[in-house]
Design a protein around this motif. Structure first.
Motif, PDB file in Angstrom:
ATOM      1  N   ILE A   1      19.939 -23.564 -48.346  1.00 24.05           N
ATOM      2  CA  ILE A   1      19.654 -22.807 -47.128  1.00 24.05           C
ATOM      3  C   ILE A   1      18.154 -22.787 -46.884  1.00 24.05           C
ATOM      4  N   LYS A   2      17.744 -23.149 -45.662  1.00 26.30           N
ATOM      5  CA  LYS A   2      16.325 -23.127 -45.332  1.00 26.30           C
ATOM      6  C   LYS A   2      16.158 -22.893 -43.836  1.00 26.30           C
ATOM      7  N   ALA A   3      14.986 -22.426 -43.465  1.00 24.13           N
ATOM      8  CA  ALA A   3      14.679 -22.201 -42.061  1.00 24.13           C
ATOM      9  C   ALA A   3      13.831 -23.352 -41.553  1.00 24.13           C
ATOM     10  N   VAL A   4      14.278 -23.977 -40.478  1.00 27.17           N
ATOM     11  CA  VAL A   4      13.551 -25.080 -39.877  1.00 27.17           C
ATOM     12  C   VAL A   4      13.333 -24.768 -38.405  1.00 27.17           C
ATOM     13  N   GLU A   5      12.065 -24.736 -37.983  1.00 25.87           N
ATOM     14  CA  GLU A   5      11.715 -24.485 -36.594  1.00 25.87           C
ATOM     15  C   GLU A   5      12.378 -23.209 -36.070  1.00 25.87           C
ATOM     16  N   GLY A   6      12.401 -22.180 -36.931  1.00 25.31           N
ATOM     17  CA  GLY A   6      12.922 -20.886 -36.497  1.00 25.31           C
ATOM     18  C   GLY A   6      14.414 -20.742 -36.570  1.00 25.31           C
ATOM     19  N   HIS A   7      15.142 -21.793 -37.022  1.00 23.75           N
ATOM     20  CA  HIS A   7      16.590 -21.731 -37.094  1.00 23.75           C
ATOM     21  C   HIS A   7      17.032 -21.884 -38.540  1.00 23.75           C
ATOM     22  N   LEU A   8      17.909 -21.008 -38.975  1.00 29.70           N
ATOM     23  CA  LEU A   8      18.420 -21.057 -40.339  1.00 29.70           C
ATOM     24  C   LEU A   8      19.432 -22.180 -40.462  1.00 29.70           C
ATOM     25  N   LYS A   9      19.284 -23.001 -41.509  1.00 28.87           N
ATOM     26  CA  LYS A   9      20.173 -24.143 -41.693  1.00 28.87           C
ATOM     27  C   LYS A   9      20.737 -24.165 -43.096  1.00 28.87           C
ATOM     28  N   TYR A  10      21.918 -24.754 -43.191  1.00 28.51           N
ATOM     29  CA  TYR A  10      22.556 -24.938 -44.492  1.00 28.51           C
ATOM     30  C   TYR A  10      23.041 -26.378 -44.566  1.00 28.51           C
ATOM     31  N   LEU A  11      22.576 -27.115 -45.569  1.00 32.34           N
ATOM     32  CA  LEU A  11      22.915 -28.530 -45.740  1.00 32.34           C
ATOM     33  C   LEU A  11      22.607 -29.347 -44.481  1.00 32.34           C
ATOM     34  N   GLY A  12      21.500 -29.002 -43.830  1.00 28.68           N
ATOM     35  CA  GLY A  12      21.066 -29.750 -42.656  1.00 28.68           C
ATOM     36  C   GLY A  12      21.721 -29.355 -41.358  1.00 28.68           C
ATOM     37  N   LEU A  13      22.647 -28.389 -41.386  1.00 26.35           N
ATOM     38  CA  LEU A  13      23.346 -27.960 -40.177  1.00 26.35           C
ATOM     39  C   LEU A  13      22.959 -26.532 -39.808  1.00 26.35           C
ATOM     40  N   PRO A  14      22.814 -26.232 -38.519  1.00 31.59           N
ATOM     41  CA  PRO A  14      22.484 -24.860 -38.117  1.00 31.59           C
ATOM     42  C   PRO A  14      23.615 -23.903 -38.473  1.00 31.59           C
ATOM     43  N   THR A  15      23.272 -22.746 -38.993  1.00 30.36           N
ATOM     44  CA  THR A  15      24.286 -21.761 -39.383  1.00 30.36           C
ATOM     45  C   THR A  15      24.754 -20.927 -38.195  1.00 30.36           C
ATOM     46  N   PHE A  16      24.001 -20.950 -37.111  1.00 33.51           N
ATOM     47  CA  PHE A  16      24.387 -20.193 -35.914  1.00 33.51           C
ATOM     48  C   PHE A  16      23.973 -20.980 -34.679  1.00 33.51           C
ATOM     49  N   VAL A  17      24.891 -21.095 -33.717  1.00 38.97           N
ATOM     50  CA  VAL A  17      24.608 -21.798 -32.469  1.00 38.97           C
ATOM     51  C   VAL A  17      24.819 -20.822 -31.324  1.00 38.97           C
ATOM     52  N   GLY A  18      23.741 -20.468 -30.656  1.00 36.79           N
ATOM     53  CA  GLY A  18      23.827 -19.534 -29.540  1.00 36.79           C
ATOM     54  C   GLY A  18      24.005 -20.248 -28.214  1.00 36.79           C
ATOM     55  N   ARG A  19      23.513 -19.633 -27.151  1.00 34.68           N
ATOM     56  CA  ARG A  19      23.691 -20.211 -25.819  1.00 34.68           C
ATOM     57  C   ARG A  19      22.805 -21.426 -25.600  1.00 34.68           C
ATOM     58  N   SER A  20      21.605 -21.398 -26.158  1.00 37.58           N
ATOM     59  CA  SER A  20      20.673 -22.502 -25.941  1.00 37.58           C
ATOM     60  C   SER A  20      20.933 -23.629 -26.938  1.00 37.58           C
ATOM     61  N   LYS A  21      21.867 -24.513 -26.585  1.00 32.08           N
ATOM     62  CA  LYS A  21      22.200 -25.644 -27.458  1.00 32.08           C
ATOM     63  C   LYS A  21      21.032 -26.614 -27.558  1.00 32.08           C
ATOM     64  N   LYS A  22      20.304 -26.762 -26.461  1.00 31.64           N
ATOM     65  CA  LYS A  22      19.171 -27.682 -26.445  1.00 31.64           C
ATOM     66  C   LYS A  22      18.119 -27.280 -27.462  1.00 31.64           C
ATOM     67  N   GLN A  23      17.879 -25.976 -27.578  1.00 28.86           N
ATOM     68  CA  GLN A  23      16.888 -25.489 -28.523  1.00 28.86           C
ATOM     69  C   GLN A  23      17.373 -25.642 -29.956  1.00 28.86           C
ATOM     70  N   VAL A  24      18.643 -25.367 -30.195  1.00 29.56           N
ATOM     71  CA  VAL A  24      19.188 -25.447 -31.548  1.00 29.56           C
ATOM     72  C   VAL A  24      19.197 -26.879 -32.059  1.00 29.56           C
ATOM     73  N   PHE A  25      19.582 -27.816 -31.195  1.00 29.05           N
ATOM     74  CA  PHE A  25      19.716 -29.207 -31.611  1.00 29.05           C
ATOM     75  C   PHE A  25      18.505 -30.058 -31.233  1.00 29.05           C
ATOM     76  N   GLY A  26      17.422 -29.400 -30.880  1.00 29.64           N
ATOM     77  CA  GLY A  26      16.207 -30.137 -30.532  1.00 29.64           C
ATOM     78  C   GLY A  26      15.676 -30.973 -31.683  1.00 29.64           C
ATOM     79  N   PHE A  27      15.952 -30.548 -32.903  1.00 30.52           N
ATOM     80  CA  PHE A  27      15.448 -31.290 -34.068  1.00 30.52           C
ATOM     81  C   PHE A  27      16.051 -32.692 -34.155  1.00 30.52           C
ATOM     82  N   VAL A  28      17.221 -32.900 -33.538  1.00 26.95           N
ATOM     83  CA  VAL A  28      17.861 -34.221 -33.578  1.00 26.95           C
ATOM     84  C   VAL A  28      17.032 -35.234 -32.806  1.00 26.95           C
ATOM     85  N   GLN A  29      16.666 -34.882 -31.573  1.00 26.28           N
ATOM     86  CA  GLN A  29      15.864 -35.805 -30.774  1.00 26.28           C
ATOM     87  C   GLN A  29      14.471 -35.964 -31.367  1.00 26.28           C
ATOM     88  N   ASP A  30      13.958 -34.943 -32.037  1.00 22.23           N
ATOM     89  CA  ASP A  30      12.657 -35.067 -32.689  1.00 22.23           C
ATOM     90  C   ASP A  30      12.707 -36.099 -33.813  1.00 22.23           C
TER      91      ASP A  30
END
Length: 266
Positions: free
Chosen positions: A3-32
């Motif tokens: 478990i680690k925090a990346v760009e303000g989002h908590l992740k577990y095994l590389g996946l976000p642990t919570f996905v809110g309304r702003s999908k673009k913000q949550v998955f922005g790390f993919v395009q990066d």
């Protein structure tokens, strides 16, 4: 662990642990990740063939793990495709070169005049459909038992509803159910699970569902009602009476096991 925090989002095994309304913000790390990989390559030193290989083997594989659990936003697909397109055709003195073929054309196979690049949105749905297939085939797995108890208790996955306030992972897998419904077909064993008129079970039929109609059997009749239980054989007279000739022949060609086995998908 994991478990680690990346760009303000908590992740577990590389996946976000919570996905809110702003999908673009949550998955922005993919395009990066995609952009960093593309920037690291010297496009002027690479031939088109080498770019082709790098895009297919590296860039379009970066987000495969994530797409197996979440349906990514359409805007993200378009943004990544735009980056890849620009890299493939290159640029000169800061200006992009002419794109001789539409990106949609490049998705097509080489036999059809394309380059065989992956349609990421379709691939995303295929990966999610694979997860749905696992829920069907491995119904006793931890994931299947957890999701079924919350979203489709007393039903099977294909009959499930999205439910009230679902988590984003379940909603993503559920939306890919349509992919399975296009190619699913029941393998008849005892016939007690499969509905004659509503389920796909005719292997040689377009859509795998009967075209015939009948007033003899009710709309929810099971395939078992077309069998002679004691003889473990099809009721030939009833089948020929109800179904069109080519459908009747399909049914009679389906072998019935001597032992009482449960119907399954294939």
């Amino acid at each position: 662990m994991g478990i680690k925090a990346v760009e303000g989002h908590l992740k577990y095994l590389g996946l976000p642990t919570f996905v809110g309304r702003s999908k673009k913000q949550v998955f922005g790390f993919v395009q990066d990740r995609v952009w960093k990989k593309l920037k690291g390559w010297k496009e002027k030193l690479l031939s088109r063939v080498r770019k082709d290989v790098l895009i297919k083997a590296v860039v379009q594989s970066i987000h495969t793990y994530i797409m197996g659990y979440f349906r990514l936003p359409t805007g993200l697909y378009n943004h990544i495709a735009s980056r890849i397109n620009k890299f493939y055709w290159g640029s000169k003195d800061g200006e992009k070169k002419i794109h001789w073929i539409k990106w949609d054309k490049l998705y097509q196979s080489k036999q059809n005049g394309g380059l065989g690049f992956r349609d990421m949105e379709a691939f995303n749905m295929d990966l999610l459909a694979k997860q749905g297939w696992r829920l069907i085939k491995n119904s006793e797995s931890l994931a299947a038992r957890t999701l079924s108890s919350r979203y489709y208790n007393r039903k099977d996955f294909l009959s499930s509803d999205v439910g009230f306030s679902p988590c984003f992972t379940w909603r993503s897998i559920w939306q890919a159910k349509c992919v399975l419904e296009k190619g699913e077909c029941w393998r008849i064993r005892n016939g007690e699970t499969v509905k004659i008129w509503k389920d796909p079970w005719l292997p040689k039929q377009n859509g795998s569902k009967p075209w015939s109609t009948s007033t003899t059997l009710n709309p929810n009749a099971r395939v078992a009602e077309l069998m002679l239980e004691e003889e473990k054989e099809w009721n030939t007279d009833l089948i020929n009476q109800i179904f069109l000739p080519f459908e009747a022949q399909q049914i009679l060609d389906i072998p019935i096991p001597s032992s009482n086995q449960v119907d399954c998908f294939y």
